[in-house]
Design a protein around this motif. Sequence first.
Motif, mmCIF file in Angstrom:
data_model
loop_
_atom_site.group_PDB
_atom_site.id
_atom_site.type_symbol
_atom_site.label_atom_id
_atom_site.label_comp_id
_atom_site.label_asym_id
_atom_site.label_seq_id
_atom_site.Cartn_x
_atom_site.Cartn_y
_atom_site.Cartn_z
ATOM 1 N N GLU A 102 13.946 16.739 -24.428
ATOM 2 C CA GLU A 102 12.996 17.739 -23.975
ATOM 3 C C GLU A 102 11.593 17.171 -23.798
ATOM 4 O O GLU A 102 11.137 16.362 -24.591
ATOM 5 N N ASP A 103 10.955 17.591 -22.724
ATOM 6 C CA ASP A 103 9.528 17.325 -22.486
ATOM 7 C C ASP A 103 9.221 15.890 -22.058
ATOM 8 O O ASP A 103 8.080 15.596 -21.713
ATOM 9 N N LEU A 104 10.187 14.992 -22.037
ATOM 10 C CA LEU A 104 9.952 13.638 -21.515
ATOM 11 C C LEU A 104 10.271 13.666 -20.022
ATOM 12 O O LEU A 104 11.326 13.226 -19.577
ATOM 13 N N ASN A 105 9.344 14.189 -19.261
ATOM 14 C CA ASN A 105 9.609 14.557 -17.868
ATOM 15 C C ASN A 105 8.969 13.642 -16.838
ATOM 16 O O ASN A 105 8.976 13.970 -15.641
ATOM 17 N N PHE A 295 9.252 6.629 -20.486
ATOM 18 C CA PHE A 295 9.183 8.075 -20.325
ATOM 19 C C PHE A 295 8.049 8.631 -21.181
ATOM 20 O O PHE A 295 7.847 8.195 -22.319
ATOM 21 N N VAL A 296 7.335 9.605 -20.644
ATOM 22 C CA VAL A 296 6.224 10.205 -21.384
ATOM 23 C C VAL A 296 6.315 11.726 -21.339
ATOM 24 O O VAL A 296 6.867 12.304 -20.405
ATOM 25 N N ARG A 297 5.756 12.335 -22.358
ATOM 26 C CA ARG A 297 5.673 13.795 -22.415
ATOM 27 C C ARG A 297 4.706 14.328 -21.349
ATOM 28 O O ARG A 297 3.812 13.624 -20.882
ATOM 29 N N ASP A 298 4.883 15.587 -21.016
ATOM 30 C CA ASP A 298 4.042 16.220 -20.006
ATOM 31 C C ASP A 298 2.556 16.097 -20.346
ATOM 32 O O ASP A 298 1.731 15.825 -19.477
ATOM 33 N N LYS A 299 2.213 16.287 -21.639
ATOM 34 C CA LYS A 299 0.793 16.289 -22.008
ATOM 35 C C LYS A 299 0.140 14.941 -21.727
ATOM 36 O O LYS A 299 -1.050 14.866 -21.398
#
Length: 440
Positions: A102-105, A295-299
Amino acid sequence: MEEKNKHSKLEAYWMGYTANQHFKAHPRLLEKAKGMYYWTPEGRQILDATAGLWCVNAGHNREKIVAAVQQQVATLDYAPAFQMGHPKAFELAEKLIAITPEDLNHVFFTNSGSESVDTSLKIALAYHQITGEGRRTRLIGRERAYHGVNFGGMSVGGISVNRKLFPNLLAQVDHLPHTHDLARNQFSLGQPVYGVEKADQLEQLLLLHDPSTVAAVIIEPVAGSTGVLVPPINYLQRIREICDQYGVLLIFDEVITGFGRLGEPFAANYFGVTPDIMVTAKGLTNGSVPMGAVFVRDKIYNAFYQDDATAINIYHGYTYSAHPLACAAALATLETYHDENLLHRAAELADYWQEGLHSLVNSPYVIDIRNLGLVGAIELEPKKNKPTERAFKAYLDAFEQGVLIRTTGDIIALSPPLIVSRSEIEHIISMLKQVLSKLK
């Protein structure tokens, strides 16, 4: 010219992580590969018990991957990586984030695990700079960690032989203790019971340096190259909690654990712990074309957005980022994983693999056996005054017996392709039993 011709034809190539003198006197050459096997130039068949170098997860020379690369090089051999793109890069990114936690978009493409690690560290540092926390410049790695061979990765890495010849590593780096506890966790089945308290030493490090000065913690969920160190139960969960408490980014180095090695797409899925940044490579293209992905989070991605739409978001990248051939290989690899359910196959074989490995418990000089998913390690008692000699002898003997294993220090490391059959597991174990019985 005549003087040069006196040298062996093998001398021109300076091999990394290799005893060059020994190898060139006794070369071990591989000429072709298919499925679970290599073949030497003499025609000897070698069972691959290491997935190449932890990377050939779907087995060798897969038709779909071969065809995709052949078609791509005949269509678009290269496209500029800056201010330009090509369709397969964006298609690959979409397919990858469909299987990430989750969240690694968002994904940044590199060419290797080493580049992925350094990219992740740069992103972490830059993120804090642009979000107003420029004091966060310290990085924390872990003892016995391997994070590649670039300066950033060596700095946060914790294998002493990788560091000792390179004195000018990054400043402001500290290290957590490793989790290996032979006294309490010897011959553990899967995750060790003891050692979660080692995670609490992260809080002590943060308080020592002032938490507001720490940018990121980087950890291999399962430490691979140092000899398969499996994290104690709840260790990674505790690391995540501490990072959240003090606003520190958590980076998972999944260069080895990514793409099915533990029976889930990523170790983050397996352990139920989502990092802020996730580093991958190896299995991304099944080892066929060099490629890595961060991969990185949205923030994190959103923090780099600019008010001026024409401004560059991050001053970082590589000539070969999202190379067309690598993207084609990765897309075909993902399709192969999906068609054969390979990202989950390790879960089906894990118990059988564990049973086979631990059947070697009474073999000579075996002091520990570790396993998780389709990865394993057999730790040998070091020979007095001759560390690594015993494991290296096992490596050479195994190769002569027709099986490729890997050694690191006095540890035999195993990570067969995910297509391995039960009979091939039995063959690997049987061969190891014979090899170990001959050790002195």
